[in-house]
Scaffold this active site. Structure first.
Site, mmCIF file in Angstrom:
data_model
loop_
_atom_site.group_PDB
_atom_site.id
_atom_site.type_symbol
_atom_site.label_atom_id
_atom_site.label_comp_id
_atom_site.label_asym_id
_atom_site.label_seq_id
_atom_site.Cartn_x
_atom_site.Cartn_y
_atom_site.Cartn_z
ATOM 1 C CE LYS A 123 -27.024 -41.415 5.386
ATOM 2 N NZ LYS A 123 -25.798 -41.992 5.182
ATOM 3 N NE ARG B 151 -19.703 -44.044 9.209
ATOM 4 C CZ ARG B 151 -20.546 -43.586 8.049
ATOM 5 N NH1 ARG B 151 -20.739 -42.072 8.296
ATOM 6 N NH2 ARG B 151 -21.149 -44.283 7.387
ATOM 7 C CG HIS C 52 -19.670 -45.427 3.839
ATOM 8 N ND1 HIS C 52 -19.971 -45.342 2.350
ATOM 9 C CD2 HIS C 52 -19.730 -44.637 4.593
ATOM 10 C CE1 HIS C 52 -20.640 -43.949 2.532
ATOM 11 N NE2 HIS C 52 -20.473 -43.643 3.894
ATOM 12 N NE ARG D 54 -23.526 -47.939 1.054
ATOM 13 C CZ ARG D 54 -22.386 -48.494 0.915
ATOM 14 N NH1 ARG D 54 -22.090 -49.768 0.452
ATOM 15 N NH2 ARG D 54 -21.164 -47.675 1.390
ATOM 16 C CE1 TYR E 177 -33.424 -11.728 20.334
ATOM 17 C CE2 TYR E 177 -33.153 -13.616 18.867
ATOM 18 C CZ TYR E 177 -33.965 -12.704 19.870
ATOM 19 O OH TYR E 177 -35.246 -13.058 20.380
ATOM 20 C CB CYS F 183 -34.368 -15.113 15.480
ATOM 21 S SG CYS F 183 -33.676 -13.609 15.185
ATOM 22 C CG MET F 184 -36.478 -21.030 17.747
ATOM 23 S SD MET F 184 -37.004 -21.366 19.160
ATOM 24 C CE MET F 184 -35.622 -21.189 20.133
ATOM 25 C CG ASP F 185 -39.549 -18.355 16.117
ATOM 26 O OD1 ASP F 185 -39.478 -19.576 16.230
ATOM 27 O OD2 ASP F 185 -39.399 -17.376 17.125
HETATM 28 C C1 LIG Z 1 -25.280 -42.102 4.060
HETATM 29 C C2 LIG Z 1 -24.508 -43.336 3.342
HETATM 30 C C3 LIG Z 1 -24.590 -43.443 2.036
HETATM 31 C C4 LIG Z 1 -24.959 -42.515 1.129
HETATM 32 O O1 LIG Z 1 -23.842 -41.543 1.024
HETATM 33 P P1 LIG Z 1 -23.849 -40.262 -0.091
HETATM 34 O O2 LIG Z 1 -22.754 -39.747 -0.041
HETATM 35 O O3 LIG Z 1 -25.207 -39.514 0.274
HETATM 36 O O4 LIG Z 1 -24.438 -40.783 -1.626
HETATM 37 C C5 LIG Z 1 -24.138 -44.738 1.535
HETATM 38 N N1 LIG Z 1 -23.620 -45.534 2.390
HETATM 39 C C6 LIG Z 1 -23.504 -45.595 3.893
HETATM 40 C C7 LIG Z 1 -23.116 -46.402 4.588
HETATM 41 C C8 LIG Z 1 -24.250 -44.235 4.222
HETATM 42 O O5 LIG Z 1 -24.054 -44.180 5.685
#
Ligand SMILES: *Cc1c(COP(=O)(O)O)cnc(C)c1O
Length: 418
Positions: free
Chosen positions: A37, A135, A167, A223, A273, A326-328
């Site tokens: 992601k 969540r 999760h 995951r 700045y 800064c931005m750049d």
């Molecule tokens: C981002 C995410 C992960 C990966 O988590 P890491 O800590 O980067 O391994 C796994 N499961 C879900 C649902 C996530 O949103």
């Protein structure tokens, strides 16, 4: 170090393959999902996904439908889970593309059933239980209704329930009581699933930290996001906290730029700045052409959010960032030395040549390294290299340019990762 002619984000795909292989070996016989992601945590979703598949990952995971369809458009055909749609998303193309969707509620099951009827094939559907992160996912009290809705949809031939998952909230802290509590809630949720007659292909709970720290949470699949990019998910823990030892992960991302200019400052001269940094004595400073428009956190200088300035490697030494980013562009303290324009400046990398790591930057900026690497999805050219082919990360990058800035792909697949 070889010449650096532009600001660039160098991603070593050999490191990604190495990291995925290390993680797979660690969790076997559980299977591996590589989470790609947010443009592969800033590393380039399509390129990282391809490298992870080459290293044998079984599944890919993304948050949004747009990400899932981009992987399919780039030619990925393997198991792929998507977990965060919004009511306006059209799920029919995802069903048609064989993407596993996730339902958090009976209403989402109904939306998937409707999408399956438009797609003309059963949807692959996973169910998420909220075991305590609070969540996404169904709370335990609502779980039986979600499972029943999914079971009815499966009996009607509209979906196949392929997975059940949850999760963790605090898996990087093995002593946190939430870990045991969440795993227990997950096991109870699995009993509800089995009692309803569902037989999912995969049950999964662990992210990177739990994959490495909590074997009891491996179930059928883990995951892994951050660890796939070579970043330690629990950097504050001792080696002994990792069953089997701390894994040998290699960070895949290096951010670097050519120095634009060196100049001398007198005591009392303010920099950038607001003059938040004033030279206490005569010194030299260097101008680095990377800023928050490229992903550099603005809180990188001491006194802007933290006590400790982020550092960069120039001329074999680490040099602190001075004044506001800064931005750049940003300014670093060269401590009396000067360097010719074009001298390489490394913000962070694997750390093997004395350069800071993304973790060092995170600590200096009051954030986590996940955020540091994921921010670099801006203007700086992204270059994919393969150290197994090209030599070191510092080796030839010519020809491997897969410009984030121009969207050009080097291998014929859709590199449209912007
Ligand atoms: C981002 C995410 C992960 C990966 O988590 P890491 O800590 O980067 O391994 C796994 N499961 C879900 C649902 C996530 O949103």
């Amino acid at each position: 170090m070889n010449a650096v002619d532009r600001p660039e984000v160098v991603v070593d795909l050999a490191a990604v393959r190495h990291d995925v292989a290390v993680l797979r070996a660690r969790v076997a016989p559980a299977r591996m999902m590589t989470v790609v992601k947010a443009d592969g945590y800033g590393h380039g979703m399509v390129e990282v996904a391809r490298a992870a598949r080459q290293a044998g990952t079984d599944w890919l995971g993304v948050a949004t439908p747009v990400e899932a369809l981009a992987l399919r458009a780039a030619g990925d055909t393997g198991p792929l889970l998507c977990w965060l749609s919004v009511p306006a998303d059209d799920l029919a193309p995802l069903v048609a593309a064989g993407v596993d969707l996730t339902a958090y509620s009976p209403a989402e099951v109904a939306a998937v059933v409707e999408a399956a009827s438009r797609a003309g094939r059963p949807a692959r559907l996973q169910l998420k239980v909220d075991t305590g992160l609070h969540r996404g996912g169904a709370l335990p009290a609502d779980w039986p209704d979600l499972v029943a809705a999914a079971r009815a949809a499966e009996e009607a031939g509209a979906v196949r329930v392929t997975g059940v998952w949850s999760h963790f909230a605090a898996s990087e802290d093995p002593a946190h009581p939430a870990n045991d509590a969440q795993e227990a809630v997950f096991r109870a949720a699995l009993e509800v699933v089995a009692a309803a007659g569902l037989e999912p292909e995969v049950r999964h709970l662990a992210n990177s930290a739990a994959a490495l720290l909590r074997p009891s949470a491996h179930f059928d699949l883990v995951r892994c996001g951050i660890a796939s990019y070579g970043i330690d998910p629990a950097p504050d823990l001792p080696d002994a906290a990792f069953p089997g030892g701390r894994p040998d992960l290699v960070p895949a991302m290096t951010v670097r730029a050519p120095l634009v200019l060196s100049k001398s400052l007198a005591a009392g001269d303010g920099v950038s700045y607001g003059h938040t940094w004033v030279a206490p004595a005569a010194t030299t400073v260097g101008l680095v052409p990377l800023g928050y428009g490229d992903g550099v956190p603005r809180h990188a200088a001491a006194g802007v959010g933290t006590d400790q300035a982020a550092e960069v490697l120039v001329g074999g030494r680490r040099r602190p960032v001075r004044g506001r980013v800064c931005m750049d562009q940003l300014v670093v303290d060269l401590d009396g030395e000067t360097f010719p324009p074009g001298t390489p400046v490394v913000l962070f990398g694997p750390g093997r040549d004395g350069e800071p790591t993304a973790l060092d930057w995170a600590r200096a900026c009051g954030t986590i390294d996940y955020e540091v690497v994921t921010r670099f999805r801006g203007r700086a050219r992204r270059v994919h290299v393969d150290s197994a082919v090209d030599g070191a990360v510092d080796g030839a990058v010519d020809g491997a340019v897969d410009g984030a800035a121009d969207g050009a792909a080097d291998d014929g697949t859709d590199g449209g990762d912007r």
